[in-house]
Design a protein around this motif. Structure first.
Motif, PDB file in Angstrom:
ATOM      1  N   SER A  60       3.903  -2.774   4.476  1.00  0.00           N
ATOM      2  CA  SER A  60       3.110  -1.856   4.450  1.00  0.00           C
ATOM      3  C   SER A  60       1.588  -2.111   4.586  1.00  0.00           C
ATOM      4  CB  SER A  60       2.982  -0.870   3.312  1.00  0.00           C
ATOM      5  OG  SER A  60       2.918  -1.677   1.975  1.00  0.00           O
TER       6      SER A  60
ATOM      7  N   ARG B 214      -3.367   5.068   1.782  1.00  0.00           N
ATOM      8  CA  ARG B 214      -4.000   4.849   3.002  1.00  0.00           C
ATOM      9  C   ARG B 214      -3.823   3.488   3.614  1.00  0.00           C
ATOM     10  NH1 ARG B 214     -10.117   6.550   2.440  1.00  0.00           N
ATOM     11  NH2 ARG B 214      -8.890   8.394   1.977  1.00  0.00           N
ATOM     12  N   LYS B 215      -3.982   3.427   4.911  1.00  0.00           N
ATOM     13  CA  LYS B 215      -3.537   2.021   5.679  1.00  0.00           C
ATOM     14  C   LYS B 215      -4.692   0.923   5.252  1.00  0.00           C
ATOM     15  CE  LYS B 215      -5.943   3.875   9.823  1.00  0.00           C
ATOM     16  NZ  LYS B 215      -5.525   4.200  11.087  1.00  0.00           N
TER      17      LYS B 215
ATOM     18  N   ARG C 123       6.462   3.127   3.302  1.00  0.00           N
ATOM     19  CA  ARG C 123       5.899   2.783   2.243  1.00  0.00           C
ATOM     20  C   ARG C 123       6.749   2.936   1.267  1.00  0.00           C
ATOM     21  NH1 ARG C 123       3.105   7.178   4.010  1.00  0.00           N
ATOM     22  NH2 ARG C 123       2.751   8.078   1.897  1.00  0.00           N
TER      23      ARG C 123
ATOM     24  N   ALA D 169      -0.592   4.012   5.252  1.00  0.00           N
ATOM     25  CA  ALA D 169       0.066   2.602   5.590  1.00  0.00           C
ATOM     26  C   ALA D 169       1.469   2.786   5.987  1.00  0.00           C
ATOM     27  CB  ALA D 169      -0.039   1.662   4.326  1.00  0.00           C
TER      28      ALA D 169
ATOM     29  N   SER E 205       0.850  -1.194   0.080  1.00  0.00           N
ATOM     30  CA  SER E 205      -0.074  -0.108  -0.079  1.00  0.00           C
ATOM     31  C   SER E 205       0.857   1.245   0.084  1.00  0.00           C
ATOM     32  CB  SER E 205      -0.958   0.155   1.170  1.00  0.00           C
ATOM     33  OG  SER E 205      -1.835   1.317   1.125  1.00  0.00           O
TER      34      SER E 205
ATOM     35  N   ALA F 167       0.577   1.352  10.033  1.00  0.00           N
ATOM     36  CA  ALA F 167      -0.262   2.680  10.237  1.00  0.00           C
ATOM     37  C   ALA F 167       0.414   3.677  10.652  1.00  0.00           C
ATOM     38  CB  ALA F 167      -1.547   2.260  11.091  1.00  0.00           C
TER      39      ALA F 167
ATOM     40  N   THR G 207      -5.537  -3.214   6.535  1.00  0.00           N
ATOM     41  CA  THR G 207      -5.241  -4.491   7.370  1.00  0.00           C
ATOM     42  C   THR G 207      -5.117  -5.692   6.552  1.00  0.00           C
ATOM     43  OG1 THR G 207      -7.672  -4.983   7.716  1.00  0.00           O
ATOM     44  CG2 THR G 207      -6.665  -3.602   9.118  1.00  0.00           C
TER      45      THR G 207
END
Length: 300
Positions: free
Chosen positions: A48, A22-23, A63, A57, A19, A52, A25
């Motif tokens: 990544s 944006r983060k 990242r 991410a 990623s 967070a 899971t």
């Protein structure tokens, strides 16, 4: 020279999930991970995924490090950007594509990943604008995922759109370029800006005020980026917003307002963008756009 197409994927090859924005899971990419495995691919999950830093991410360095690792590893044959959001443009100037150039690979994503699609095109490589792993399991999205697989293994594609009152008939040929309008606006004047001249531009966007759409198109017009287009493909403009005093035009009408200044063919309502039906397009690959009374067809 035309943009280079990386080798198409073969069963048994390794691919990576990362990623750049944006983060996300591990649970949110589990369905996509299984789908890729079902395609016969070995999936490497980058650091990544699950990291967070506020909405990102991981911080910019994490990242960047994760994406760079996948770029540099010749055994990784494709990189799937797991989701969009915001953050990819913060990384691109610190990436080194020298080892990528020795063993090019597919990079796939859309929305915020438009930055990478355009940056790679400027460097001379094709990439894929297509559905991202976070969306693989969404309702109604099976055809989009299938189109991504088809692009990765080298199958030709033809996409159709119904007749639309704003369509401008004609035929255009050229390499595909484009993506998210907001990101095309963001990278204007940077080392990631791709040349639109002689190419077929495609556009999509999400969650923008209508006057923002007008302002960004005005900028593309005034900066000369629309002047040399071979054709224009208009995809989804989803969840548009308006002010208390209405702007007076919807997104397609705003696009038409600027397209009328030129003579290239224009096709609206293509299945590209922030809807479940988000068909994969290969950025940099030659394409043919046909717009007539029956609708529009894009062959690639």
């Amino acid at each position: 020279m035309p943009p280079l197409a990386p080798p198409f994927l073969q069963p048994g090859q390794r691919v990576a999930l990362v990623s750049t924005a944006r983060k996300i899971t591990s649970a949110e990419v589990a369905f996509a991970q299984q789908t890729l495995a079902d395609w016969g691919l070995e999936v490497v999950v980058g650091e990544s995924i699950g990291a967070a830093s506020h909405q990102f991410a991981g911080d910019d360095d994490l990242r960047r490090r994760d994406f760079q690792r996948q770029l540099d590893d010749p055994s990784i044959r494709a990189i799937f950007c797991a989701r969009g959001g915001y953050g990819t443009a913060r990384l691109v100037d610190t990436l080194d594509f020298s080892r990528f150039a020795e063993a090019p690979k597919w990079v796939a994503g859309f929305s915020d990943i438009t930055v990478l699609n355009c940056h790679l095109l400027r460097l001379g490589y094709q990439s894929i604008h297509g559905v991202m792993p976070v969306l693989f399991g969404q309702e109604g999205g099976a055809a989009a995922v299938a189109s991504l697989h088809a692009a990765l293994v080298g199958e030709p594609a033809t996409y159709t759109a119904p007749a639309h009152a704003l369509n401008r008939p004609g035929t255009a040929t050229g390499e595909l370029v484009g993506g998210n309008l907001s990101l095309l606006h963001t990278i204007t004047g940077t080392s990631s800006q791709a040349d639109f001249t002689g190419r077929i531009l495609f556009l999509e966007d999400l969650d923008e005020y209508l006057y923002h759409i007008d302002r960004m198109l005005l900028h593309l017009h005034r900066s000369g980026q629309l002047a040399g287009l071979a054709g224009l493909v208009v995809g989804h403009f989803s969840q548009m917003r308006d002010n208390a005093v209405p702007f007076g035009q919807d997104a397609y009408q705003i696009i038409d307002y600027y397209a009328q200044r030129y003579t290239f063919p224009v096709g609206y309502s293509f299945p590209v963008g922030h809807e479940a039906d988000n068909q994969a397009l290969v950025v940099g690959r030659p394409a043919k756009l046909v717009v007539d009374a029956t609708g529009s067809q894009l062959h690639q």
